[in-house]
Design a protein around this motif. Structure first.
Motif, PDB file in Angstrom:
ATOM      1  N   ARG A 589      32.866 -41.385 -31.604  1.00 34.57           N
ATOM      2  CA  ARG A 589      32.726 -42.814 -31.880  1.00 34.57           C
ATOM      3  C   ARG A 589      31.874 -43.004 -33.136  1.00 34.57           C
ATOM      4  O   ARG A 589      30.779 -42.461 -33.213  1.00 34.57           O
ATOM      5  CB  ARG A 589      32.034 -43.524 -30.712  1.00 34.57           C
ATOM      6  N   GLN A 724      41.171 -38.804 -23.438  1.00 32.38           N
ATOM      7  CA  GLN A 724      41.480 -39.425 -24.725  1.00 32.38           C
ATOM      8  C   GLN A 724      42.125 -38.426 -25.685  1.00 32.38           C
ATOM      9  O   GLN A 724      43.120 -38.735 -26.337  1.00 32.38           O
ATOM     10  CB  GLN A 724      40.226 -40.020 -25.368  1.00 32.38           C
ATOM     11  N   ARG A 731      50.697 -38.429 -27.055  1.00 33.36           N
ATOM     12  CA  ARG A 731      51.418 -39.540 -27.670  1.00 33.36           C
ATOM     13  C   ARG A 731      51.935 -39.187 -29.056  1.00 33.36           C
ATOM     14  O   ARG A 731      53.000 -39.619 -29.470  1.00 33.36           O
ATOM     15  CB  ARG A 731      50.494 -40.752 -27.802  1.00 33.36           C
ATOM     16  N   ARG A 742      48.450 -34.146 -15.197  1.00 33.39           N
ATOM     17  CA  ARG A 742      48.524 -35.558 -15.561  1.00 33.39           C
ATOM     18  C   ARG A 742      47.752 -35.821 -16.851  1.00 33.39           C
ATOM     19  O   ARG A 742      46.568 -35.552 -16.961  1.00 33.39           O
ATOM     20  CB  ARG A 742      47.940 -36.417 -14.445  1.00 33.39           C
ATOM     21  N   PRO A 744      47.045 -39.141 -19.179  1.00 30.95           N
ATOM     22  CA  PRO A 744      47.272 -40.587 -19.079  1.00 30.95           C
ATOM     23  C   PRO A 744      47.908 -41.178 -20.337  1.00 30.95           C
ATOM     24  O   PRO A 744      47.849 -40.578 -21.381  1.00 30.95           O
ATOM     25  CB  PRO A 744      45.867 -41.151 -18.885  1.00 30.95           C
TER      26      PRO A 744
ATOM     27  N   TRP B 383      41.295 -47.666 -19.308  1.00 28.89           N
ATOM     28  CA  TRP B 383      42.440 -47.680 -20.235  1.00 28.89           C
ATOM     29  C   TRP B 383      43.601 -46.839 -19.736  1.00 28.89           C
ATOM     30  O   TRP B 383      44.733 -47.001 -20.174  1.00 28.89           O
ATOM     31  CB  TRP B 383      42.006 -47.199 -21.626  1.00 28.89           C
ATOM     32  N   ARG B 384      43.292 -45.944 -18.803  1.00 26.73           N
ATOM     33  CA  ARG B 384      44.367 -45.100 -18.267  1.00 26.73           C
ATOM     34  C   ARG B 384      45.286 -45.884 -17.320  1.00 26.73           C
ATOM     35  O   ARG B 384      46.415 -45.484 -17.067  1.00 26.73           O
ATOM     36  CB  ARG B 384      43.775 -43.929 -17.483  1.00 26.73           C
ATOM     37  N   ARG B 386      47.624 -48.548 -16.532  1.00 28.81           N
ATOM     38  CA  ARG B 386      48.490 -49.483 -17.254  1.00 28.81           C
ATOM     39  C   ARG B 386      48.939 -50.662 -16.402  1.00 28.81           C
ATOM     40  O   ARG B 386      49.661 -51.537 -16.856  1.00 28.81           O
ATOM     41  CB  ARG B 386      49.721 -48.765 -17.814  1.00 28.81           C
ATOM     42  N   TYR B 603      41.396 -46.797 -26.501  1.00 31.11           N
ATOM     43  CA  TYR B 603      40.928 -45.991 -25.356  1.00 31.11           C
ATOM     44  C   TYR B 603      39.579 -46.519 -24.876  1.00 31.11           C
ATOM     45  O   TYR B 603      38.658 -45.759 -24.594  1.00 31.11           O
ATOM     46  CB  TYR B 603      40.812 -44.526 -25.766  1.00 31.11           C
ATOM     47  N   PHE B 611      49.437 -49.091 -27.047  1.00 25.22           N
ATOM     48  CA  PHE B 611      50.232 -48.009 -26.461  1.00 25.22           C
ATOM     49  C   PHE B 611      51.203 -47.355 -27.439  1.00 25.22           C
ATOM     50  O   PHE B 611      52.279 -46.897 -27.042  1.00 25.22           O
ATOM     51  CB  PHE B 611      51.003 -48.514 -25.224  1.00 25.22           C
TER      52      PHE B 611
END
Lengths: 744, 744
Positions: A589, A724, A731, A742, A744, B383-384, B386, B603, B611
């Protein structure tokens, strides 16, 4: 008598004793000691021993000169068991200058040249010896060195100077009962680097953004509070004691970003600095000051700060003379110039050598040094411009100046080319300035390594840095450079750490972060030490009840040691796994630098990018197709880093932009490595957390509870990092986790 | 006599006169005026006219009752041309209650029922009439309304109340010379909404993070400074005058985030609020106060703030009574409860209706209102997850409470479901609370629209919001809801704007941002106004020298008007183009919200996500496959937004997650649209910048230079937006720009 060490021992004030609990002095305090030597620092040694004897029933006799003289005024025996005042002794602590010594000490001294100690002269020239050696030739013990031996039931510590004697005393504390066990031949200990310094980024005024301590995670400053020197400096003395016990001998008392009030420390507020120096002096710790390069103008002394201006030179000479009047053993100046908005010589068309030499000239008559920071780069970079590379900056700025710095200038170089990331290559500047004294700067405060809310034992990382051999396996290492132990090289500049200490009861916020402070000092003294062994020392000293005192062979049932090694030995590796992959750095951050933000610095002027796109990630710093940074290393590293095949995996993305499918040396792809390490890192945190929970009862309740709470935060944050980073790369790459976990 | 309006005219103090420069009063000030009417606000009218006459040579005669009576004490004629004191007049400004009026005013009054004006009663009930109408039936002019006409060379303004007369005067100022030209039939003007309020997010104490004014971009507060009321409140009066001239009649003087010091405004510091009220009262502007729901506890009055607790009710009743003792025309309370960490009724197991009614009950005896903000959502969202959708929050929280609020509670709803983004759909809450008075909140301060460093004329966006018809083309619009002009609906709550004003010499930082403040007031009065026509008014008033005064038919050579329309009319569209595409929102730097950071909020716990992945972008808020938010709208919008085919392009990514190759209604793909609009937006800024440069000489030097500097920053920032957004989506999608432009 309850907990009551020498003045400054903080146990009785709700402050954690760190690695100097009373218990650590039991082996000495329960024995009969003769101390031979005069002067204030020998007085500190006496005070330490007497205080321990008062607690544990031993005795101490001191004489400043020959054995027949009366004890020095002010020296007295501790409460004891009535042992013969004239002997025999279990322990002799002696200055080689203290006149005739007991026979046993003479035996231990065989092989050493007895001569005048260098005294308390300025810390200018190099005085580097072997890290540890068994006495053999006709060598001097050396300024801060000591010889320790055990003969015929007497443990002997000899030193040329009282500082050395003090270090020898703390050596015995570390040994514990072992110091009084089997005979041991004379061992000669000397620090690898003469300058072993902690820089405090403490502000006098509370900075509106950065607070009392910039990048501080342990509360306020132990020196300053709300714009002024603290009224009670007891803790400063206690800090000096802790530093002496791990080998640190210099402290810079204010932030390298020198704001308005802090500029005044050089003049109007000099008495504050002197007051701190008075508290640290008994433990052999000198005070240094961060100064504002534009001070002559800021303080109204001159119209310019041009380093070649005669008025400016005269101003610095006069001001520096006044500093030494107030603090005769003042260490010198630390300067961050022309960096991140700080003033410097560039404003006058001068270079860093001109700037550093200006101050060096003023300090030279008094034996002071200038630490000139090499952390200089363009912090207003255009992120669109991929040809500019912040990693190159320090080398590009400073190597042309090699040979131009006065010999009391020390170029202070961050260990990596960027900024204290958990994984960086070693800065090429360290190997590129043969005619310049170089110090390496480490960050003990955990700005980028969990901010003292995460367990992250940094010694293994530092050990890697110090052991790195820039010219290949046959050449000297970084430790040799900073020790000045390189053929045809300049004198060494020593090791500098940014302190992690504040007014927190545990000194360091996270109780386990004390180990980093301890390890910094120990590595500065002996860079080839094993980080796990240092940790072991620290465990024994810090948790004497559970670990059986500082005697590793003692009552320790092993559970605490074992658990702490499991939790801490590879905690920096764990941190690396759940945070930033493969050396690419900076996914934090912006601003506070805690927690993840993969693109947080990606489109900023700070020069810290990863260039991730849908196809790949990493920074091409090769000569062939990138920024050419690899060319700043000598061979073999210039070739190793240049080569995609040979580049170490952990630095792959620092040097190369690769597709997500690129296969690492261990056979996994980059993308799968990212997923795997992030899952693994979090699992490791969870295991460490549970391991800590099992220590309830073995560790005192208060630190146990504090660490337990911090582990909850560490786990939360590690999960945030994992999710994250994994989500970001999933993504972007579209490649699913091969193990179907998993994301997210 | 140099620039010297009525008390509070800031021209002489280096403060920009905004839309009330002296010159705007020339048409009135150079004529002969009769003012019929007594009381303090009629006194303001007299002062305005007399001051103008002193400057421009006209005259004013005032009588409080019949024509034969002596002028009221304190009323005097302006310096003039020696016109007959008894007449004839060019202008008659008259209260319908002022006794026998000149014949010409009686003619104008035909068709209106003469009756007692409602006086200064509390602003509770609705009093909504047509926005503008030619007098016909036997109607009342109404509380704040006025009738303007011109007969036989005399311009007449009639009003039932002095407030109406004041608005009528400013109507003439807007008309300029046109007011004294051709005959005009009686026009009846009444505000659409009775409450036209500006909320100041001003802190009394400088907040360590948010500063003196939260989300303020125009310097400090005009009310508060460094923890106290300002000594000099001259500017507050001048502000009231500007507000009256655009139609605003209420001001909240402190931030909705009520910190410790601000909590005291209700009690210990009430005199500060009263002092502000004294300055605003002469211009018909009432003062409201943001209160801390936990005030009874915070101020030590009660042990709880439970809204159903009798002690709490009694506390609010007593405190409120004291407020009205100090400020008899006090407007009421504004409350942000259970939102972003502010206290509220949830802590006591009560709901928002319980909370709002508590305060409403205390205010009711005095005619005060509660503005209860509907800005309630989970700001610690995962944020995970949805399935949680911040857009749904206000509706989910408040619609179950419809019908439970007292009639002096106004639910204050942000215009969009998220938070003042440059493009959002209209909040479904507005159409979902038929039994609740609803106010719509707009953000005049440009938090997300360039922070008053960018030209962004917001009236077109607001006009779209106000014109939106939630039940389809045949139903009423948002403007009707807030005006209470919906069959079977509750009384309206009016329009609220977050003020963009500070102590900056131009009031609003960017000189052209004054137009937003002006347009807010004008739209609150007459929501169906054309934004371009409002801008035209503003140009004429603000730049009288270049634009030929406020008379559009006057000396204006048209160049300035034309240029400002080119620069400003579609500036909000331009801003939208170079910033956030297709309604997806929030790609700003976290914290300060200026400049781009595409993943900055992606995030985080704030519930503001896009997204984007390598395949597509957008938030699926459909009922079929998404969060179901589309179901919060009545038909037809519930169907239009649900449908990928019918959803308006500009809101596509707000409602749908689509592939980058999705084809918009105009035939371009989403990814190409992103590139095209970002290149276009920057080009538009560059054109506007050059257009402004051409106005040197036409606009006074100082504002011209200020805007020129700001345009440099706007262009830099727009380029940053273009490059970051384009680079982000290129890296993610891999789709090159079809037109081959450079994307970094």
């Amino acid at each position: 008598m309850t907990s009551s060490g020498p003045p400054g021992t903080p146990g009785s004030r709700g402050v954690h004793p760190a690695w100097l609990p009373d218990e650590a002095f039991r082996p000495i305090g329960s024995r009969r000691t003769l101390l031979c030597g005069g002067g204030p620092l020998a007085g500190t040694v006496h005070e330490e021993v007497a205080s321990a004897c008062a607690r544990y029933g031993g005795s101490v006799r001191r004489r400043a000169a020959g054995p027949d003289e009366a004890p020095e005024a002010g020296a007295d025996d501790g409460a004891g068991d009535g042992a013969d005042e004239g002997g025999p002794y279990d322990l002799v602590l002696a200055l080689t200058t203290a006149g005739p010594l007991p026979a046993v000490t003479e035996t231990a001294l065989a092989g050493f040249r007895r001569g005048p100690a260098p005294g308390d002269g300025p810390a200018v020239g190099p005085d580097i010896g072997p890290v540890i050696g068994t006495a053999g030739g006709d060598e001097r013990i050396g300024d801060e060195g000591y010889v320790v031996a055990r003969h015929e039931g007497v443990t002997v510590v000899l030193a040329d100077s009282a500082t050395g004697l003090l270090y020898g005393l703390f050596h015995l504390v570390r040994l514990g009962e072992e110091a009084f066990g089997a005979a041991r031949p004379a061992e000669h200990h000397r620090p690898a680097a003469r300058l072993r310094m902690l820089d405090h980024w403490d502000n006098v005024d509370v900075h509106p953004v950065m607070g009392q301590v910039e990048r501080g995670y342990a509360g306020g400053s132990i020196f300053w509070r709300d714009g002024a020197l603290r009224d009670d400096l007891t803790r400063v003395r206690a800090y000096g004691r802790l530093l002496a016990a791990c080998g640190v001998n210099a402290v810079t008392v204010n932030n390298v970003n020198v704001h308005a009030t802090e500029t005044l420390l050089l003049t109007d507020r000099l008495r504050d600095v002197a007051a701190i120096a008075d508290r640290l002096r008994p433990y052999g710790v000198r005070v240094h000051l961060s100064v504002n390069f534009a001070a002559p103008v800021a303080l109204g002394g001159t119209a310019t700060a041009d380093p070649l201006d005669e008025d400016v030179r005269a101003w610095w000479a006069a001001v520096t003379a006044r500093v030494y009047e107030a603090i005769p053993d003042f260490g010198g100046y630390v300067v961050k110039a022309d960096s991140e908005g700080q003033p410097g010589p560039h404003a006058y068309g001068r270079d860093h050598a001109d700037g550093a030499n200006l101050l060096a000239e003023a300090l030279a008559p008094f034996g002071g040094v200038v630490h000139w920071r090499a952390f200089v780069y363009n912090h207003r970079q255009d992120w669109r411009d991929r040809s500019t590379d912040r990693a190159r900056a320090a080398y590009d700025h400073f190597t042309p100046l090699d040979g131009r710095f006065r010999d009391n200038v020390i170029l202070q170089v961050k260990h990596g080319p960027i900024d204290f990331q958990v994984r960086e290559p070693v800065s090429p500047v360290i190997a590129a300035m043969p005619r310049t004294r170089v110090a390496v700067e480490l960050q003990v405060t955990q700005e980028y390594t969990g901010q003292q809310r995460h367990v992250c034992y940094l010694a293994p990382m530092w050990s890697e840095v110090l052991g790195f051999r820039p010219w290949g396996p046959a050449g000297p290492g970084v430790a040799h450079v900073v020790a000045g132990d390189v053929a045809d090289g300049a004198a060494g500049g020593g090791l500098v750490g940014v302190s992690n200490v504040g007014d927190d009861p545990y000194w360091t916020g996270h109780p386990l972060a004390q180990a980093n402070l301890y390890a910094f000092g120990r590595l500065a003294w002996a860079p080839s030490s094993d980080p796990a062994a240092i940790l072991d020392e620290w465990i024994g000293l810090t948790f004497p009840a559970a670990a059986g005192g500082n005697d590793a062979t003692g009552g320790d049932d092993g559970r605490l040691r074992e658990a702490l090694h499991e939790i801490m030995d590879d905690s920096c590796g764990t941190y690396e796994r759940y945070t930033v992959p493969l050396g690419v750095g900076f996914m934090v951050r912006p601003g506070h630098h805690y927690g993840p933000d993969v693109d947080g610095y990606e489109y900023t002027p700070w020069g810290t990018y990863h260039f991730a796109d849908r196809d790949g990630v990493g920074v091409d710093r090769t000569r062939a197709t990138g920024t050419g940074f690899t060319g700043q290393y000598p061979p073999p590293w210039s070739e190793v880093y240049e080569s995609l095949a040979r580049c170490p995996d952990e630095l792959l993305l620092f040097f190369h932009h690769v597709p997500y499918g690129h296969v690492l040396h261990d056979g996994t792809t980059v993308i799968q490595h990212i997923y795997d390490t992030h899952f693994a890192g979090v699992e490791e945190v969870e295991r460490a957390r549970l391991r800590w929970a099992e220590l309830a009862g073995l560790v005192p309740d208060a630190p146990h509870a504090r660490v337990r709470e911090l582990f909850a935060e560490q786990l939360r944050c590690a999960e945030e990092w994992r999710d994250q980073v994994n989500a970001y790369f999933l993504r972007k790459s579209g490649v699913p986790d091969a193990r179907g976990r998993r994301i997210p």
